[in-house]
Design an enzyme around this catalytic site. Structure first.
Site, short mmCIF file in Angstrom:
data_model
loop_
_atom_site.label_atom_id
_atom_site.label_comp_id
_atom_site.label_asym_id
_atom_site.label_seq_id
_atom_site.Cartn_x
_atom_site.Cartn_y
_atom_site.Cartn_z
N HIS A 37 0.75 -1.05 -0.16
CA HIS A 37 0.22 -0.08 0.04
C HIS A 37 0.98 1.14 -0.09
O HIS A 37 0.52 2.11 -0.82
CB HIS A 37 -1.00 -0.05 1.33
CG HIS A 37 -1.90 -1.30 1.50
ND1 HIS A 37 -2.98 -1.41 0.69
CD2 HIS A 37 -1.78 -2.25 2.22
CE1 HIS A 37 -3.47 -2.53 1.23
NE2 HIS A 37 -2.77 -3.04 2.07
C1 BDR Z 1 -3.09 0.48 5.27
O1 BDR Z 1 -3.03 -0.04 6.74
C2 BDR Z 1 -1.98 -0.46 7.31
O2 BDR Z 1 -2.17 -1.66 7.83
C3 BDR Z 1 -1.04 -0.28 6.04
O3 BDR Z 1 0.13 0.34 6.49
C4 BDR Z 1 -1.53 0.61 5.03
O4 BDR Z 1 -1.15 2.18 5.55
C5 BDR Z 1 -3.82 -0.07 4.52
O5 BDR Z 1 -5.18 -0.35 4.53
#
Ligand code: BDR
Ligand code: CA
Length: 313
Positions: free
Chosen positions: A243
Site C-alpha cells: 500500500h
Molecule cells: C493501510 O493500513 C495499514 O495496515 C498499512 O500500513 C496501510 O497504511 C492499508 O489499509
C-alpha cells in the site's frame, strides 16, 4: 536541489517501512524533513521505534523521528497486529534502534515546520491514521494554506474496505481525523485500496528485492514475505498489496498513476460503515471535488522503480 520537501507521517508497518526507504533512496526528488509517528498498525511506542529502525536500516541516522498522537481523536485505537505481527515489523531481524527519538511532539514539529518553511513548499505524506495531521490543523489552522499538498494512503471506493466490509484501515481507525483532513481545503492526493490492491508483491517481484543482495533488499523481501502470508490467504491473489509506497512513488513518478478529481466525504456516524470514504467517482452529486482520487497504477513500472531505488541504499 530536491523538488519536494516532505514530512512522512506513519505507523510502521512493513509497507510504511518500504515507503520510507523509497523516499530516503530518492534524494534527487525528495528531501525528508522529518518523520512523525502515529498510533495505528501497532501502538505509538512501537511505531516510533520502528520508524527509527527503518532509518537506521537505510543508514540515515540524521533523519529526525518524532512521536505524535497515541490514540485517535474520538475513538479507541484499533490496531493490526494480525497483519503486521506484534511489533508491527515482523519479517527481518533488525537491531534495536540507537538513534534518539526527538523530544518535540510530532504535531508541534508539523506545525513549526509548516510555519518555518516557505508557504506552499512542504508536502505531507500520511501513511497511517490521520490523527497527527488533523490535530495539527485543529491546533494551528494557519498552517493549512501553507501546505503544498497532502499525498496519503487511505480509503477505497471500488474495493470498499479491508478492516471492515465498508472501510479501509487508516480511515477507519480515525474517521474524525480523516473528516477534518478531507474537509480542510488543502490539495489532496489519495491512494486508495483501488490502486494498492493492484500493487501486488508477486513471487517474482519479491525475488527481485532479495536479489539485490543488500541488507535493505533482503530486509524488504523478508518484510513483504511476512505480511503476504496473511494477505494472500485473505484475498486469494498472487501476492499481497504494497500500500504505502504508492505515496512516495507518486512523488517521484506521478505518471505511473491515474485518477479523477472527485468529492470524497468520510462516514463518521454509522458504526456499520464507520470510516467509509464516499467518493463521488461518477459525479452524481454537485459536491465540489476535494481530492485527486487515484484509480489505477502501472504496477510493473512501480515495482521497477522500487527495486531500482532500493538498490541505491
Ligand atoms: C493501510 O493500513 C495499514 O495496515 C498499512 O500500513 C496501510 O497504511 C492499508 O489499509
Ligand atoms: Ca501504514
Amino acid at each position: 536541489m530536491p523538488e519536494q520537501k516532505i514530512i512522512i507521517d506513519t505507523d510502521p508497518g512493513q509497507d510504511d517501512a518500504v515507503a520510507i526507504l523509497l523516499a530516503l533512496a530518492s534524494p534527487d526528488e525528495i528531501e525528508v524533513l522529518g518523520i512523525t509517528a502515529v498510533a495505528g498498525n501497532v501502538p505509538l511506542t512501537l511505531t516510533e521505534r520502528n520508524a527509527r529502525m527503518v532509518c537506521e536500516l537505510a543508514g540515515r541516522t540524521d533523519i529526525r523521528v518524532f512521536a505524535g498522537c497515541d490514540r485517535p481523536l474520538g475513538r479507541a485505537l484499533v490496531t493490526a497486529e494480525h497483519v503486521h505481527g506484534k511489533s508491527g515489523l515482523y519479517g527481518p531481524t533488525l537491531p534495536e534502534p540507537t538513534m534518539p527519538l526527538q523530544e518535540q511532539h510530532g504535531v508541534d514539529f508539523i506545525v513549526d515546520t509548516l510555519r518555518r518553511e516557505p508557504a506552499g513548499s512542504v508536502t505531507l505524506c500520511p501513511l497511517g491514521p490521520l490523527t497527527n495531521i488533523a490535530t495539527a490543523m485543529q491546533q494551528a489552522p494557519d498552517i493549512i494554506p501553507r501546505i503544498r499538498q497532502i499525498v496519503l494512503m487511505g480509503g477505497a471506493y471500488f474495493q470498499v474496505g479491508n478492516i471492515t466490509p465498508a472501510a479501509e484501515f487508516n480511515i477507519h481507525v480515525d474517521p474524525q481525523a480523516a473528516a477534518i483532513v478531507f474537509g480542510a481545503g488543502a490539495p489532496l492526493v489519495v491512494m486508495p485500496l483501488d490502486v494498492t490492491h493492484k500493487a501486488l508483491v508477486t513471487a517474482a517481484r519479491n525475488d527481485a528485492f532479495r536479489a539485490l543482495g543488500t541488507p535493505v533488499g533482503i530486509a524488504v523481501a523478508q518484510m513483504t514475505e511476512f505480511f503476504e502470508r496473511f494477505d494472500k490467504e485473505k484475498y486469494g491473489s498472487e501476492g499481497a498489496p504494497l500500500h504505502d509506497p504508492c505515496v512516495t512513488a507518486w512523488l517521484i513518478r506521478p505518471e505511473l498513476f491515474s485518477g479523477r478529481r472527485v468529492n470524497v466525504e468520510i462516514e463518521t456516524e454509522s458504526e456499520l460503515t464507520m470510516g467509509m470514504t464516499v467518493a463521488d467517482w461518477w459525479g452524481v452529486t454537485k459536491r465540489a471535488p476535494n481530492a485527486l482520487f487515484m484509480g489505477d497504477i502501472d504496477a510493473d513500472g512501480f515495482f521497477a522503480l522500487l527495486t531500482e531505488r532500493l538498490a541505491r541504499l
